[in-house]
Design a protein around this motif. Structure first.
Motif, PDB file in Angstrom:
ATOM      1  N   GLY A   1       0.804  -1.210   0.000  1.00  0.00           N
ATOM      2  CA  GLY A   1       0.000   0.000   0.000  1.00  0.00           C
ATOM      3  C   GLY A   1       0.836   1.258   0.000  1.00  0.00           C
ATOM      4  O   GLY A   1       0.522   2.239  -0.695  1.00  0.00           O
TER       5      GLY A   1
ATOM      6  N   MET B   1       2.232   1.672  -3.463  1.00  0.00           N
ATOM      7  CA  MET B   1       1.167   2.158  -4.341  1.00  0.00           C
ATOM      8  C   MET B   1       0.957   3.655  -4.164  1.00  0.00           C
ATOM      9  O   MET B   1       0.801   4.396  -5.142  1.00  0.00           O
ATOM     10  CB  MET B   1      -0.129   1.408  -4.049  1.00  0.00           C
ATOM     11  CG  MET B   1      -0.152  -0.036  -4.508  1.00  0.00           C
ATOM     12  SD  MET B   1      -1.574  -0.938  -3.819  1.00  0.00           S
ATOM     13  CE  MET B   1      -2.955   0.002  -4.473  1.00  0.00           C
ATOM     14  N   GLN B   2       0.950   4.105  -2.907  1.00  0.00           N
ATOM     15  CA  GLN B   2       0.779   5.536  -2.656  1.00  0.00           C
ATOM     16  C   GLN B   2       1.959   6.336  -3.193  1.00  0.00           C
ATOM     17  O   GLN B   2       1.777   7.420  -3.771  1.00  0.00           O
ATOM     18  CB  GLN B   2       0.601   5.794  -1.162  1.00  0.00           C
ATOM     19  CG  GLN B   2       0.337   7.251  -0.826  1.00  0.00           C
ATOM     20  CD  GLN B   2       0.060   7.469   0.641  1.00  0.00           C
ATOM     21  OE1 GLN B   2       0.935   7.329   1.470  1.00  0.00           O
ATOM     22  NE2 GLN B   2      -1.164   7.813   0.968  1.00  0.00           N
TER      23      GLN B   2
ATOM     24  N   SER C   1       1.688   6.779  -6.893  1.00  0.00           N
ATOM     25  CA  SER C   1       0.578   7.621  -7.348  1.00  0.00           C
ATOM     26  C   SER C   1       0.713   9.070  -6.914  1.00  0.00           C
ATOM     27  O   SER C   1      -0.108   9.908  -7.299  1.00  0.00           O
ATOM     28  CB  SER C   1      -0.754   7.046  -6.836  1.00  0.00           C
ATOM     29  OG  SER C   1      -0.795   7.046  -5.421  1.00  0.00           O
TER      30      SER C   1
ATOM     31  N   HIS D   1      -8.829   3.603  -6.932  1.00  0.00           N
ATOM     32  CA  HIS D   1      -7.415   3.362  -6.629  1.00  0.00           C
ATOM     33  C   HIS D   1      -7.070   3.867  -5.230  1.00  0.00           C
ATOM     34  O   HIS D   1      -6.358   3.197  -4.473  1.00  0.00           O
ATOM     35  CB  HIS D   1      -6.530   4.055  -7.662  1.00  0.00           C
ATOM     36  CG  HIS D   1      -5.060   3.909  -7.391  1.00  0.00           C
ATOM     37  ND1 HIS D   1      -4.340   2.805  -7.787  1.00  0.00           N
ATOM     38  CD2 HIS D   1      -4.168   4.714  -6.745  1.00  0.00           C
ATOM     39  CE1 HIS D   1      -3.086   2.926  -7.406  1.00  0.00           C
ATOM     40  NE2 HIS D   1      -2.957   4.078  -6.769  1.00  0.00           N
ATOM     41  N   TYR D   2      -7.582   5.044  -4.903  1.00  0.00           N
ATOM     42  CA  TYR D   2      -7.339   5.604  -3.574  1.00  0.00           C
ATOM     43  C   TYR D   2      -7.798   4.652  -2.485  1.00  0.00           C
ATOM     44  O   TYR D   2      -7.088   4.425  -1.496  1.00  0.00           O
ATOM     45  CB  TYR D   2      -8.066   6.952  -3.464  1.00  0.00           C
ATOM     46  CG  TYR D   2      -8.217   7.463  -2.052  1.00  0.00           C
ATOM     47  CD1 TYR D   2      -7.175   8.118  -1.400  1.00  0.00           C
ATOM     48  CD2 TYR D   2      -9.418   7.279  -1.362  1.00  0.00           C
ATOM     49  CE1 TYR D   2      -7.333   8.588  -0.100  1.00  0.00           C
ATOM     50  CE2 TYR D   2      -9.579   7.747  -0.065  1.00  0.00           C
ATOM     51  CZ  TYR D   2      -8.530   8.398   0.556  1.00  0.00           C
ATOM     52  OH  TYR D   2      -8.674   8.843   1.848  1.00  0.00           O
TER      53      TYR D   2
ATOM     54  N   VAL E   1      -5.445   1.803  -1.949  1.00  0.00           N
ATOM     55  CA  VAL E   1      -4.277   2.225  -1.175  1.00  0.00           C
ATOM     56  C   VAL E   1      -4.618   2.290   0.315  1.00  0.00           C
ATOM     57  O   VAL E   1      -3.883   1.770   1.158  1.00  0.00           O
ATOM     58  CB  VAL E   1      -3.760   3.597  -1.667  1.00  0.00           C
ATOM     59  CG1 VAL E   1      -2.679   4.132  -0.727  1.00  0.00           C
ATOM     60  CG2 VAL E   1      -3.209   3.483  -3.080  1.00  0.00           C
TER      61      VAL E   1
ATOM     62  N   LYS F   1      -2.661   0.184   3.143  1.00  0.00           N
ATOM     63  CA  LYS F   1      -1.661   0.812   4.001  1.00  0.00           C
ATOM     64  C   LYS F   1      -2.163   1.093   5.413  1.00  0.00           C
ATOM     65  O   LYS F   1      -1.365   1.187   6.342  1.00  0.00           O
ATOM     66  CB  LYS F   1      -1.132   2.102   3.373  1.00  0.00           C
ATOM     67  CG  LYS F   1      -1.990   3.328   3.516  1.00  0.00           C
ATOM     68  CD  LYS F   1      -1.375   4.529   2.827  1.00  0.00           C
ATOM     69  CE  LYS F   1      -2.116   5.818   3.149  1.00  0.00           C
ATOM     70  NZ  LYS F   1      -1.891   6.288   4.515  1.00  0.00           N
TER      71      LYS F   1
END
Length: 338
Positions: A159, A162-163, A166, A176-177, A180, A184
Motif C-alpha cells: 500500500g 502504491m501511494q 501515485s 485506486h485511492y 491504497v 496501508k
C-alpha cells in the motif's frame, strides 16, 4: 447496531477508546510490559528511538482490537498479549518508515524520530521492531495467526508503494485511492482484530466478522485523517496541516475537489500537485478549494458510511458489552474530527 451509536452527554468525558481500554485493562498492562521488555537491546539508540514514538501518547487502538477480539472469543490463555504487542510493533515500524519516506517533522505532537536521530537510524529501528514482532508471533505457536499478521505486514508495504507511485498524479481515481487506504491503513486494523479472534476460537464466523469490522474501521479512520489534513483541527491533534498537499499525495479530498473544479482551479491543482512549484500561499488556496467544493464534508460522509459498515459487521457476533464499545469506537473515529 448498523449505525454507530452517538455518545450520551454523560459519556462525553470518557471516550469509547478509554472504555475499551478499561474492558481489557489487565491484558493491556501485560501487553505494555511485553512491549517495553522486547524493546531491550544492548544498542542504546534502539530503545531510545523506539520509545520516543511508542511512549508518545498513542491510543494503542490496534492492539486493543486484538485483545478485545480474543476476549469476545472467550480466550483464556496468555498469548493474545504477545499478538497485541506484535501488532503495536508492526504499526510503530510502519510509522517510523513512513516519516522517513514522507520527510515528516512532527508525529503525535513531538518532533519525529527521523529528525532527532536521522533517517538511517529510523529505518533500521523500524526493521528491528518488525523482527521483534515476528518473534512474538512465532512464540504464540499459532500458524494461522502468523499467516494473518505476516500477510498484513506485506500488504501494508504494498500500500505504501502504491501511494508513493501515485503521488503527484491527478489521474488517480477514488477506486485506486481506496485500494491504497485498504492496504496501508485498514489491513492492520483488520488483521489485528482477526488475529485475536483466531487465537481464541480459530477461523470462523467471529474471525470473519471482526476482520470486516477492522477493515471498515480502518478505512473510516484514514478518510478522517485525510480530511483533517486540510483542516485547522489537525493542528489541535498534534499534526502538521497540509502534509499530504506538500507531498503531492492525491487523497480523496483532492480527488473530489479536482473533479468539481472550474478551469482556473484545475490549473492550480495541476501546478500544485503535478508540475510544481508550490508557493507559500498555495496551501491556503487548496484548503479553500476543498472546502468550497464540499470535498471535506463528502469525505467525512464517506467515513461515516464505513463506520456504519463496521457496525453492521458487529451484527454478526453475539451481543456483549465489548461489542457495544466496539460499535461506539467506530462512531468515535469519525467524531474525533469535531
Amino acid at each position: 447496531m448498523s449505525v454507530p451509536p452517538r455518545l450520551r452527554r454523560s459519556e462525553a468525558d470518557v471516550s469509547p477508546v478509554e472504555r475499551l481500554h478499561a474492558l481489557v485493562a489487565a491484558d493491556m498492562r501485560t501487553t505494555d510490559m511485553l512491549i517495553h521488555e522486547r524493546l531491550a537491546s544492548a544498542v542504546a539508540m534502539i530503545p531510545d528511538l523506539a520509545k520516543h514514538l511508542i511512549d508518545s501518547g498513542g491510543k494503542r487502538l490496534r492492539p486493543l482490537l486484538t485483545l478485545a477480539a480474543a476476549t469476545m472469543g472467550g480466550y483464556s490463555g496468555h498469548d493474545h498479549a504477545k499478538l497485541a504487542a506484535a501488532v503495536e510493533f508492526i504499526h510503530t515500524a510502519t510509522l517510523l518508515h513512513d516519516d522517513v519516506v514522507d520527510e515528516s517533522s512532527l508525529r503525535r505532537g513531538k518532533v519525529s524520530a527521523n529528525i532527532v536521530w536521522g533517517n538511517k537510524a529510523s529505518v533500521l529501528v523500524g526493521d528491528f521492531l518488525l523482527s521483534r514482532a515476528f518473534e512474538l508471533m512465532v512464540e504464540s505457536g499459532e500458524l494461522e495467526v502468523l499467516r494473518i499478521l505476516s500477510r498484513a505486514a506485506a500488504v501494508i508495504s504494498e500500500g505504501e508503494v502504491m501511494q508513493l507511485k501515485s503521488a503527484g498524479n491527478l489521474g488517480v481515481n477514488e477506486e485506486h485511492y481506496l485500494r491504497v487506504v485498504s492496504a496501508k491503513t485498514a489491513e492492520l486494523f483488520a488483521a489485528a482484530a482477526e488475529a485475536g479472534a483466531v487465537i481464541a476460537s480459530g477461523k470462523g464466523a467471529l474471525a470473519e466478522a471482526l476482520r470486516d469490522y477492522g477493515m471498515n474501521l480502518g478505512i473510516a479512520f484514514q478518510l478522517v485523517d485525510d480530511a483533517l489534513d486540510y483542516s485547522g483541527r489537525q493542528a489541535l491533534m498534534g499534526k502538521s496541516v497540509g502534509d499530504d498537499f506538500r507531498e503531492g499525495k492525491v487523497t480523496l479530498p483532492v480527488i473530489l475537489a479536482v473533479a468539481r473544479a472550474d478551469e482556473p482551479a484545475k490549473k492550480f491543482w495541476t501546478r500544485a500537485i503535478e508540475t510544481g512549484p508550490q508557493g507559500e500561499a498555495d496551501l491556503d488556496r487548496a484548503i479553500t478549494l476543498v472546502e468550497q467544493t464540499g470535498a471535506i464534508s463528502d469525505t467525512m460522509e464517506r467515513a461515516r458510511g464505513y463506520a456504519c459498515l463496521a457496525c453492521r459487521a458487529l451484527d454478526r457476533v453475539p451481543q456483549s458489552p465489548m461489542r457495544d464499545v466496539l460499535a461506539a469506537v467506530a462512531g468515535f473515529c469519525v467524531e474525533r474530527a469535531y
